[in-house]
Design a protein around this motif. Structure first.
Motif, mmCIF file in Angstrom:
data_model
loop_
_atom_site.group_PDB
_atom_site.id
_atom_site.type_symbol
_atom_site.label_atom_id
_atom_site.label_comp_id
_atom_site.label_asym_id
_atom_site.label_seq_id
_atom_site.Cartn_x
_atom_site.Cartn_y
_atom_site.Cartn_z
ATOM 1 N N ARG A 1 0.891 -1.176 0.000
ATOM 2 C CA ARG A 1 0.000 0.000 0.000
ATOM 3 C C ARG A 1 0.922 1.217 0.000
ATOM 4 O O ARG A 1 2.098 1.099 0.384
ATOM 5 N N SER B 1 3.190 4.593 4.748
ATOM 6 C CA SER B 1 2.771 5.550 5.769
ATOM 7 C C SER B 1 3.739 6.723 5.771
ATOM 8 O O SER B 1 4.954 6.532 5.700
ATOM 9 N N LEU C 1 4.342 8.469 8.229
ATOM 10 C CA LEU C 1 4.923 8.521 9.584
ATOM 11 C C LEU C 1 5.813 7.310 9.843
ATOM 12 O O LEU C 1 7.014 7.415 10.036
ATOM 13 N N LEU C 2 5.147 6.155 9.854
ATOM 14 C CA LEU C 2 5.815 4.906 10.237
ATOM 15 C C LEU C 2 6.912 4.515 9.265
ATOM 16 O O LEU C 2 7.967 4.013 9.668
ATOM 17 N N VAL D 1 -2.953 -5.022 8.234
ATOM 18 C CA VAL D 1 -1.789 -4.126 8.173
ATOM 19 C C VAL D 1 -0.645 -4.697 9.009
ATOM 20 O O VAL D 1 0.507 -4.743 8.578
ATOM 21 N N PHE D 2 -0.970 -5.154 10.221
ATOM 22 C CA PHE D 2 0.090 -5.684 11.093
ATOM 23 C C PHE D 2 0.600 -7.044 10.605
ATOM 24 O O PHE D 2 1.771 -7.367 10.805
ATOM 25 N N PHE E 1 3.549 -6.702 7.918
ATOM 26 C CA PHE E 1 4.948 -6.422 8.275
ATOM 27 C C PHE E 1 5.780 -7.705 8.296
ATOM 28 O O PHE E 1 7.005 -7.650 8.297
ATOM 29 N N SER F 1 -3.254 6.568 8.817
ATOM 30 C CA SER F 1 -2.374 6.128 9.910
ATOM 31 C C SER F 1 -3.145 5.968 11.216
ATOM 32 O O SER F 1 -2.924 5.012 11.962
ATOM 33 N N SER G 1 -5.039 2.793 10.983
ATOM 34 C CA SER G 1 -4.194 1.589 10.953
ATOM 35 C C SER G 1 -3.665 1.257 12.331
ATOM 36 O O SER G 1 -3.573 0.093 12.717
ATOM 37 N N ALA G 2 -3.277 2.287 13.058
ATOM 38 C CA ALA G 2 -2.512 2.074 14.287
ATOM 39 C C ALA G 2 -3.335 2.261 15.549
ATOM 40 O O ALA G 2 -2.860 1.958 16.640
ATOM 41 N N PHE H 1 9.363 -4.894 15.166
ATOM 42 C CA PHE H 1 9.380 -4.074 13.956
ATOM 43 C C PHE H 1 10.765 -4.217 13.335
ATOM 44 O O PHE H 1 11.739 -4.431 14.061
HETATM 45 C C1 OVV Z 1 2.408 2.203 14.244
HETATM 46 C C2 OVV Z 1 1.693 1.958 12.966
HETATM 47 C C3 OVV Z 1 1.224 0.722 12.685
HETATM 48 C C4 OVV Z 1 0.563 0.499 11.514
HETATM 49 C C5 OVV Z 1 0.380 1.525 10.609
HETATM 50 C C6 OVV Z 1 0.849 2.781 10.867
HETATM 51 C C7 OVV Z 1 1.508 2.999 12.066
HETATM 52 C C8 OVV Z 1 0.648 3.886 9.874
HETATM 53 O O1 OVV Z 1 1.191 4.963 10.078
HETATM 54 O O2 OVV Z 1 -0.059 3.694 8.885
#
Ligand code: OVV
Length: 394
Positions: free
Chosen positions: A77, A80, A82-83, A166-167, A170, A229, A232-233, A283
């Motif tokens: 996808r 993010s 951020l992440l 989403v998780f 990873f 985000s 997702s989180a 992670f």
């Molecule tokens: C910490 C985290 C987990 C999953 C997705 C995201 C962040 C995101 O920023 O999309």
């Protein structure tokens, strides 16, 4: 290579079910080891995990924090902002979010969130027996978080499925990932819709991100992805973090007694539960250049799996790490990560956890499991599907 080799697959089903029995071998092998199955490095000791998290220049996130290297394969996808980003763009996105998910906004939400916790716990305690996950920890975050974001009402149940996928993503493309992907198609479509400005309510965190975009902080397209985000989180993390706290309190009844005697300990109980069994277990990072860890060279472009949950049970750092003790000083735990990527929603998670545990502790003298905990396997989260409990009203 002169480095310990680990053959255990950290994403195998029995390992994900009970990861802790598998950490010691890795922890004793050395500060850094080679995961043969995935051809990546790994670290489980507190000092090295924390140091890597703090060293965002050499252990970067922009190539993904999962097994997939975004420099070599297309992310499943759009990444993010951020992440899966590094400075300087990460810091701009983070500044927007820090302004939106602010202490002031949480302070305003707290009274309403407390009322909802009270009403839910009242009802559950009246029932005497309920499922701590299905009836409580999957319910309470959904009663508060989607409204705080300002999400549309229809279809919110997709949030839980989306985040599980989403998780899972990873990790490797194993059976768990593929199964999650099946469920997630419709959820991803709903999430994409839910993030659009036209579908967000006034006054929520989602709209506040778009307002920051209006003021030039980012583009509208970026605002949409920042809302993603939150979705997702923000849900499965708190659902399972709270579920783990309840599991811990049923496993360690003396700790429940302490909390029951002093509901103010709810914050400490949540924090210790995050240390004892971190919801986000692992992670990855990617090395941006050759990095030396304790005499071992990690070449540029290496994926490194950081075992946050294992670091939080490293006996080099923690006294009797396998014991859940709500009086413990937990400061420094890496359950929320560390450094520039440290959990943006940690204050939200703490508030949800504090309210849920406080209201339960005020109303129940005892809580006990009436059946076995049932895990929900996930490549990143240590998740719980079911925990039947009985409570004795105070
Ligand atoms: C910490 C985290 C987990 C999953 C997705 C995201 C962040 C995101 O920023 O999309």
């Amino acid at each position: 290579m002169n480095i310990p080799v680990i053959d255990i697959d950290p994403f195998a089903k029995d390992v994900l079910e009970n990861p802790y029995s598998y950490h010691e071998q890795k922890r004793e092998a050395g500060p850094v080891f080679w995961l043969e199955k995935y051809k990546t490095f790994g670290m489980v000791r507190f000092a090295e995990v924390r140091a890597a998290l703090l060293d965002h220049e050499r252990f970067i996130s922009g190539r993904g924090v999962g097994l997939a290297d975004f420099a070599k394969e297309k992310p499943y996808r759009p990444p993010s902002l951020l992440l899966e980003a590094d400075p300087p763009s990460h810091d701009q996105a983070r500044a927007i979010m820090n302004g939106v998910v602010s202490p002031a906004s949480l302070k305003a939400l707290e009274p309403v969130w407390r009322e909802r916790a009270e009403a839910l716990v009242d009802r559950l305690v009246e029932q005497r027996e309920f499922d701590a996950v299905r009836d409580f920890t999957e319910v309470f975050p959904m009663l508060v978080f989607p409204d705080a974001v300002g999400l549309m009402d229809e279809g919110r149940e997709h949030l839980l499925t989306y985040a599980m996928a989403v998780f899972n993503a990873f990790g490797p493309r194993n059976e768990i990932f593929l199964k999650g992907e099946e469920d997630a198609g419709a959820a991803a479509g709903w999430v994409a819709e839910a993030c659009r400005r036209t579908n967000l309510k006034r006054g929520g965190w989602g709209m506040a991100i778009f307002e920051a975009a209006d003021n030039g902080a980012c583009t509208q397209e970026e605002a949409e992805r920042l809302v993603r985000s939150l979705l997702s989180a923000g849900v499965d993390t708190t659902v399972n973090g709270l579920a783990t706290a309840l599991f811990a309190l049923t496993e360690f009844p003396d700790e429940w007694n302490k909390l029951q005697a002093q509901p103010r300990l709810a914050r400490k109980a949540l924090e210790e539960s995050l240390r004892w069994d971190s919801t986000v277990q692992t992670f990855f990072r990617t090395t941006s250049r050759d990095v030396e860890v304790d005499g071992t060279n990690l070449p540029e472009g290496s994926k490194v799996l950081l075992f946050l949950a294992a670091a939080n049970r490293d006996p080099r750092k923690w006294d009797q790490p396998d014991i859940f003790n709500i009086d413990r000083l937990t400061s420094g735990h890496v359950g929320f990560g560390a450094g520039i990527h440290q959990c943006l929603g940690q204050m939200v998670a703490r508030l949800e956890g504090q309210l849920a545990l406080t209201e339960l502790a005020k109303r129940c003298k005892k809580i006990r499991a009436t059946g076995p905990v049932v895990r929900r396997l996930n490549n990143t989260l240590h998740a719980i599907a079911s925990l039947p409990v009985a409570v004795e009203p105070a």
